[in-house]
Design an enzyme around this catalytic site. Structure first.
Site, PDB file in Angstrom:
ATOM      1  N   GLY A 186      -7.500   2.980  -3.179  1.00  0.00           N
ATOM      2  CA  GLY A 186      -6.977   1.896  -4.015  1.00  0.00           C
ATOM      3  C   GLY A 186      -5.772   2.217  -4.878  1.00  0.00           C
ATOM      4  N   LYS A 235      -0.872  -7.929   5.567  1.00  0.00           N
ATOM      5  CA  LYS A 235      -1.444  -9.206   5.168  1.00  0.00           C
ATOM      6  C   LYS A 235      -2.678  -8.886   4.331  1.00  0.00           C
ATOM      7  CE  LYS A 235      -1.309 -13.379   5.861  1.00  0.00           C
ATOM      8  NZ  LYS A 235      -0.492 -14.340   5.097  1.00  0.00           N
ATOM      9  N   VAL A 249     -20.472  11.267   1.668  1.00  0.00           N
ATOM     10  CA  VAL A 249     -21.619  11.192   0.749  1.00  0.00           C
ATOM     11  C   VAL A 249     -22.767  10.434   1.417  1.00  0.00           C
ATOM     12  CG1 VAL A 249     -22.439  10.262  -1.458  1.00  0.00           C
ATOM     13  CG2 VAL A 249     -20.128  11.243  -1.307  1.00  0.00           C
ATOM     14  N   ARG A 257     -26.772   5.444  -5.048  1.00  0.00           N
ATOM     15  CA  ARG A 257     -26.200   6.615  -5.714  1.00  0.00           C
ATOM     16  C   ARG A 257     -26.635   6.613  -7.178  1.00  0.00           C
ATOM     17  NH1 ARG A 257     -20.123   7.783  -3.468  1.00  0.00           N
ATOM     18  NH2 ARG A 257     -20.483   7.124  -1.322  1.00  0.00           N
ATOM     19  N   GLU A 282     -13.069   3.774   9.017  1.00  0.00           N
ATOM     20  CA  GLU A 282     -13.343   2.663   8.097  1.00  0.00           C
ATOM     21  C   GLU A 282     -12.670   1.399   8.590  1.00  0.00           C
ATOM     22  OE1 GLU A 282     -13.212   5.116   3.849  1.00  0.00           O
ATOM     23  OE2 GLU A 282     -11.898   3.399   4.169  1.00  0.00           O
ATOM     24  N   LYS A 285     -18.231   3.774  -4.317  1.00  0.00           N
ATOM     25  CA  LYS A 285     -19.378   3.165  -3.652  1.00  0.00           C
ATOM     26  C   LYS A 285     -20.617   3.356  -4.500  1.00  0.00           C
ATOM     27  CE  LYS A 285     -17.293   4.141   0.801  1.00  0.00           C
ATOM     28  NZ  LYS A 285     -17.150   5.161   1.861  1.00  0.00           N
ATOM     29  N   ASN A 292     -11.675   9.005   7.731  1.00  0.00           N
ATOM     30  CA  ASN A 292     -12.043  10.139   6.888  1.00  0.00           C
ATOM     31  C   ASN A 292     -12.434  11.301   7.789  1.00  0.00           C
ATOM     32  OD1 ASN A 292     -11.824   8.509   4.545  1.00  0.00           O
ATOM     33  ND2 ASN A 292     -13.830   7.674   5.017  1.00  0.00           N
ATOM     34  N   ARG A 314     -14.136  14.085   7.267  1.00  0.00           N
ATOM     35  CA  ARG A 314     -15.101  14.941   6.555  1.00  0.00           C
ATOM     36  C   ARG A 314     -16.506  14.378   6.722  1.00  0.00           C
ATOM     37  NH1 ARG A 314     -12.923  11.350   2.610  1.00  0.00           N
ATOM     38  NH2 ARG A 314     -14.572   9.956   1.901  1.00  0.00           N
ATOM     39  N   LYS A 343       0.831  -1.204   0.000  1.00  0.00           N
ATOM     40  CA  LYS A 343       0.000   0.000   0.000  1.00  0.00           C
ATOM     41  C   LYS A 343       0.864   1.251   0.000  1.00  0.00           C
ATOM     42  CE  LYS A 343      -4.115  -1.677   2.442  1.00  0.00           C
ATOM     43  NZ  LYS A 343      -5.012  -1.501   3.608  1.00  0.00           N
TER      44      LYS A 343
HETATM   45  C1  MV4 Z   1      -7.121  -3.899   2.236  1.00  0.00           C
HETATM   46  C2  MV4 Z   1      -7.825  -4.970   1.636  1.00  0.00           C
HETATM   47  C3  MV4 Z   1      -7.469  -6.249   1.988  1.00  0.00           C
HETATM   48  N1  MV4 Z   1      -6.453  -6.465   2.860  1.00  0.00           N
HETATM   49  N2  MV4 Z   1      -6.149  -4.157   3.110  1.00  0.00           N
HETATM   50  C4  MV4 Z   1      -9.026  -0.423  -0.448  1.00  0.00           C
HETATM   51  C5  MV4 Z   1      -8.688   1.032  -0.406  1.00  0.00           C
HETATM   52  C6  MV4 Z   1      -8.315   1.320   0.993  1.00  0.00           C
HETATM   53  N3  MV4 Z   1      -9.459   1.880   1.686  1.00  0.00           N
HETATM   54  C7  MV4 Z   1      -7.909  -0.001   1.563  1.00  0.00           C
HETATM   55  N4  MV4 Z   1      -8.478  -1.017   0.714  1.00  0.00           N
HETATM   56  C8  MV4 Z   1      -8.325  -2.336   1.002  1.00  0.00           C
HETATM   57  N5  MV4 Z   1      -7.390  -2.626   1.937  1.00  0.00           N
HETATM   58  C9  MV4 Z   1      -5.805  -5.418   3.388  1.00  0.00           C
HETATM   59  N6  MV4 Z   1      -4.792  -5.644   4.225  1.00  0.00           N
HETATM   60  C10 MV4 Z   1      -8.814  -4.678   0.703  1.00  0.00           C
HETATM   61  C11 MV4 Z   1      -9.053  -3.359   0.375  1.00  0.00           C
HETATM   62  C12 MV4 Z   1     -10.063  -3.160  -0.652  1.00  0.00           C
HETATM   63  C13 MV4 Z   1     -11.279  -2.558  -0.380  1.00  0.00           C
HETATM   64  C14 MV4 Z   1     -11.591  -2.085   0.887  1.00  0.00           C
HETATM   65  C15 MV4 Z   1     -12.814  -1.488   1.125  1.00  0.00           C
HETATM   66  C16 MV4 Z   1     -13.753  -1.372   0.113  1.00  0.00           C
HETATM   67  C17 MV4 Z   1     -13.462  -1.825  -1.117  1.00  0.00           C
HETATM   68  C18 MV4 Z   1     -12.237  -2.428  -1.396  1.00  0.00           C
HETATM   69  C19 MV4 Z   1     -11.970  -2.896  -2.669  1.00  0.00           C
HETATM   70  C20 MV4 Z   1     -10.761  -3.467  -2.925  1.00  0.00           C
HETATM   71  C21 MV4 Z   1      -9.808  -3.596  -1.925  1.00  0.00           C
END
Ligand code: MV4
Length: 453
Positions: free
Chosen positions: A165, A201, A295, A336, A275, A237, A290, A292, A158
């Site tokens: 993402g 992980k 939506v 939405r 989140e 979303k 977040n 703020r 990340k």
């Molecule tokens: C993750 C994950 C799985 N494992 N972290 C997506 C953007 C950011 N908010 C973090 N995200 C994710 N982190 C780990 N360790 C999967 C996602 C993720 C995701 C999270 C929430 C809503 C939609 C998503 C779509 C793809 C991946």
């Protein structure tokens, strides 16, 4: 209390803020780009100031012009809505320096939560569960390889400047690691001008469940329960609901307490969202905070009878919160409605709305800035309305949503309405059996197309 608030935003959220200001007896100033001259937020505000041409960089992101608009109108406070400058630390700081109250987080808070590795470290310190991962930033590929092998695959790289993402890569085996490392870094450098990476992980088949919190200037915070935002496509979303069909009483209590701990540990002031990713065994992990109004905030408002914008304004004015937590007593779903064609890969569909009928009736709320004859500018995001329904049970909410979607008529452009009709009929959605991967194998069915198309 503030006498006058400038809303540094456009569209439905600008209207949403103006409405609460009116109810509180606070004067409002709208700002607008030349593309938004005929927008409702301009008409509904007490005053309006043009801040530049259509591109956001020259108008809604133009800090000097917005500050100038606030000064000439004698504004006490600025509400940034969501997007644009809502989580811009520099803007928050400049507002404070000009003696204008920023209705949002401080620059320090925005920086702390905006850098994802720093947010994660802060949460570990506060005792909020986080996903097992690297101890901060990974400097070299050799270090990255070492940590991945220790942790075991699959892992997720990340970008610390990321979110939504970008700069994120899932890696399932060692052979894929180097390429993922290099491409994620390149992507992060291009997108954020910061290529620092950390590792976690990979949690598979997770759900995105977030907790709404409100903190005040005394350091006290409370939570307003959850929203399930797992139905999303490429990090956009599409539908949110509360309560989450996956939630249990015990989990809500634990997640609520963790979110309050998160907010209080940083003395968070205002409305925020913590989140979490929730795995199949109902373990939950902090992902992001977040700073703020979001939506999807109306679904929370509907199920607990609470005005989040009013609370944001009160807290910003130094009024303490009651301190009690809130639990949903109803069920709410938000769809939405975007100017996008769901049959063409959700491609944007700007243009003129020739015919419009907005649904109504008991338990139906529509937050929108559009009207018949409205031209959707191609410069901004494609959301044209939020359709929110509230009912006693999830089943009744789905029935009500279907009824409201059938009443909703938008002609002249394509919208996501057919998508939502199909979703409300989808057995997995109806069962509440969905994760963040739900949309990956979703195929649009022609039978939900609008008549005549
Ligand atoms: C993750 C994950 C799985 N494992 N972290 C997506 C953007 C950011 N908010 C973090 N995200 C994710 N982190 C780990 N360790 C999967 C996602 C993720 C995701 C999270 C929430 C809503 C939609 C998503 C779509 C793809 C991946």
């Amino acid at each position: 209390m503030f006498k006058k608030i400038l809303i540094a935003n456009r569209g439905e959220i600008a209207l949403r803020v103006i409405r609460t200001c009116k109810e509180m007896g606070i004067k409002t100033v709208a700002v607008y780009s030349t593309a938004d001259r005929d927008s409702l937020h301009v008409r509904f505000a007490d005053e309006a100031v043009c801040i530049g041409p259509a591109p956001s960089n020259e108008s809604y992101l133009n800090i000097p012009n917005i500050i100038a608009a606030a000064e000439i109108t004698n504004t006490d406070a600025i509400h940034p809505g969501y997007g644009f400058l809502a989580e811009n630390a520099k803007f928050s700081k400049i507002c404070e320096e000009h003696d204008i109250k920023f209705i949002g987080a401080s620059a320090e808070m925005i920086n702390k939560m905006g850098d994802k590795a720093s947010a994660r470290a802060t949460m570990i310190e506060a005792g909020v569960p986080t996903i097992p991962g690297s101890d901060g930033i990974i400097e070299t590929y050799e270090e990255c390889l070492k940590i991945a092998n220790e942790m075991g695959y699959p892992v997720l790289l990340k970008a610390t400047a990321g979110g939504g993402g970008k700069g994120m890569r899932a890696v399932h085996k060692e052979e894929e690691l180097q390429h993922a490392w290099e491409s994620a870094k390149t992507e992060a450098a291009a997108a954020f001008g910061n290529d620092a990476m950390y590792m976690e992980k990979l949690i598979e088949n997770g759900r995105h469940i977030e907790i709404q919190v409100v903190g005040d200037s005394t350091g006290k915070a409370c939570h307003l329960s959850e929203r399930d935002c797992s139905v999303q496509r490429r990090h956009q979303k599409l539908v949110e609901e509360t309560p989450s069909p996956f939630m249990t009483k015990e989990l809500r209590k634990k997640m609520g307490e963790a979110a309050v701990r998160a907010a209080e540990s940083i003395k968070y002031e205002g409305a925020g969202t913590v989140e979490f990713l929730v795995d199949e065994d109902r373990n939950f992990y902090f992902m992001e905070m977040n700073t703020r109004i979001q939506v999807e905030h109306p679904i929370t408002e509907q199920v607990i009878e609470y005005d989040l914008v009013r609370e944001q304004i009160k807290v910003a004015a130094g009024i303490p919160i009651s301190g009690k937590d809130y639990y949903p007593v109803m069920h709410a779903i938000e769809c939405r409605i975007n100017a996008e064609d769901p049959y063409k890969d959700f491609r944007p569909s700007p243009g003129v709305i020739t015919t419009l009928h907005i649904p109504g009736g008991h338990g139906v709320r529509v937050d929108t800035h559009v009207y018949a004859g409205y031209q959707i500018p191609p410069f901004y995001d494609s959301m044209i309305a939020k359709l929110i329904v509230t009912a006693q049970t999830r089943e009744e909410a789905i029935t009500k949503m279907k009824r409201a979607l059938d009443e909703f008529v938008v002609e002249g452009i394509s919208t996501t309405i057919p998508y939502h009709r199909q979703l409300m009929d989808d057995p997995r959605f109806v069962e509440g059996d969905y994760t963040i991967n739900f949309m990956e194998d979703f195929v649009m069915d022609e039978k939900y197309k609008n008549e005549g198309e």
